[in-house]
Design a protein around this motif. Structure first.
Motif, mmCIF file in Angstrom:
data_model
loop_
_atom_site.group_PDB
_atom_site.id
_atom_site.type_symbol
_atom_site.label_atom_id
_atom_site.label_comp_id
_atom_site.label_asym_id
_atom_site.label_seq_id
_atom_site.Cartn_x
_atom_site.Cartn_y
_atom_site.Cartn_z
ATOM 1 N N UNK A 54 0.798 -1.173 0.040
ATOM 2 C CA UNK A 54 -0.113 -0.158 0.107
ATOM 3 C C UNK A 54 0.828 1.116 -0.052
ATOM 4 N N UNK A 55 2.022 1.033 0.381
ATOM 5 C CA UNK A 55 2.871 2.421 0.173
ATOM 6 C C UNK A 55 3.870 2.248 -1.003
ATOM 7 N N UNK A 56 3.090 1.728 -2.022
ATOM 8 C CA UNK A 56 3.654 1.842 -3.364
ATOM 9 C C UNK A 56 5.076 1.188 -3.354
ATOM 10 N N UNK A 57 5.456 0.190 -2.640
ATOM 11 C CA UNK A 57 6.895 -0.465 -2.733
ATOM 12 C C UNK A 57 6.419 -1.834 -3.219
ATOM 13 N N UNK A 58 7.502 -2.066 -4.099
ATOM 14 C CA UNK A 58 7.401 -3.540 -4.896
ATOM 15 C C UNK A 58 8.396 -4.537 -4.411
ATOM 16 N N UNK A 59 8.375 -5.423 -3.865
ATOM 17 C CA UNK A 59 9.274 -6.550 -3.376
ATOM 18 C C UNK A 59 9.116 -7.941 -4.338
ATOM 19 N N UNK A 60 10.322 -8.417 -4.317
ATOM 20 C CA UNK A 60 10.436 -9.752 -4.984
ATOM 21 C C UNK A 60 10.663 -10.630 -3.808
ATOM 22 N N UNK A 61 9.930 -11.703 -3.721
ATOM 23 C CA UNK A 61 10.208 -12.689 -2.634
ATOM 24 C C UNK A 61 10.829 -13.924 -3.345
ATOM 25 N N UNK A 62 11.681 -14.681 -2.701
ATOM 26 C CA UNK A 62 12.288 -15.815 -3.256
ATOM 27 C C UNK A 62 12.128 -16.823 -2.211
#
Length: 229
Positions: A54-62
């Motif tokens: 919701x804070x406009x952050x984009x994460x990659x999870x592996x």
């Protein structure tokens, strides 16, 4: 097993290019390993997922059997001077899972089914389009995956049908991209599920968390993660 989180810098062209193509992002993920982990037989595979907050952050999870090195992603799609990634030993958490526990979960998946228009034609894999069928797709797989989605008390249900579980489906995306050696474009429909589950079979759930759920695992689908409910 290892769980890794990396924040992408979406202001960079490299990050936007990767996010536009599951094929390119898959290649970048697999380049994180000096030796690509094999997925044959009962071996765990590399799973990945993109989360947008919701804070406009984009994460990659592996989730991966081997520890990844994301230096190339930091340089291409992160913050080269200050960017980092965080990798955790996943095995202690997996080994502690016990029947009866409740967890919040997130899953991005490719909910599909097989249909044919006439009896004499081969079946064709087709994406579920409506939220009702997408929810049912997950509920049909919960028992074999080692969990059950928690049901809401009757007084908390907003509609008579379709609101029985603590489960929502959102962020539907239709992706089209080129695949090496494939004529034309590949089209992929993905959705994200958020909900609450109860562990029914810890061994089966451990397999779900390390092997993925559903199709299109190479393209960012199938990775389920848990958090405190």
């Amino acid at each position: 097993m290892h769980l890794t989180r990396f924040r992408l810098n979406t202001a960079r062209v490299g990050a936007r290019r990767l996010l536009s193509s599951p094929q390119m992002l898959h290649a970048a993920v697999m380049s994180s390993f000096a030796e690509i982990p094999a997925a044959a037989g009962d071996r765990a595979r590399v799973l990945w997922r993109i989360d947008r907050t919701s804070r406009a952050e984009t994460h990659l999870y592996l989730v991966s059997p081997a520890k990844p090195d994301l230096t190339h992603l930091v340089e291409q799609a992160g913050w080269p001077e200050t960017g980092r990634w965080h990798t955790y030993d996943y095995q202690p958490f997996l080994s502690r899972l016990a029947a009866g526990e409740q967890w919040a979960f997130r899953l991005t998946a490719n909910p599909v089914h097989h249909i044919r228009r006439t009896d004499d034609e081969p079946t064709k894999r087709t994406a579920h389009i409506t939220p009702h069928h997408q929810l049912r797709w997950l509920l049909q797989r919960q028992e074999g995956a080692g969990f059950k989605v928690v049901e809401k008390p009757a007084e908390q249900r907003l509609v008579p049908n379709g609101d029985e579980h603590e489960l929502i489906v959102y962020d539907r995306r239709q992706l089209a991209f080129k695949k090496a050696g494939h004529r034309g474009s590949v089209t992929l429909v993905t959705v994200t599920y958020d909900g609450r589950l109860e562990v029914t079979d810890p061994d089966a759930l451990r397999r779900t968390l390390t092997h993925g759920l559903g199709k299109a695992k190479a393209y960012g689908c199938g990775l389920m993660t848990l958090a405190k409910a």
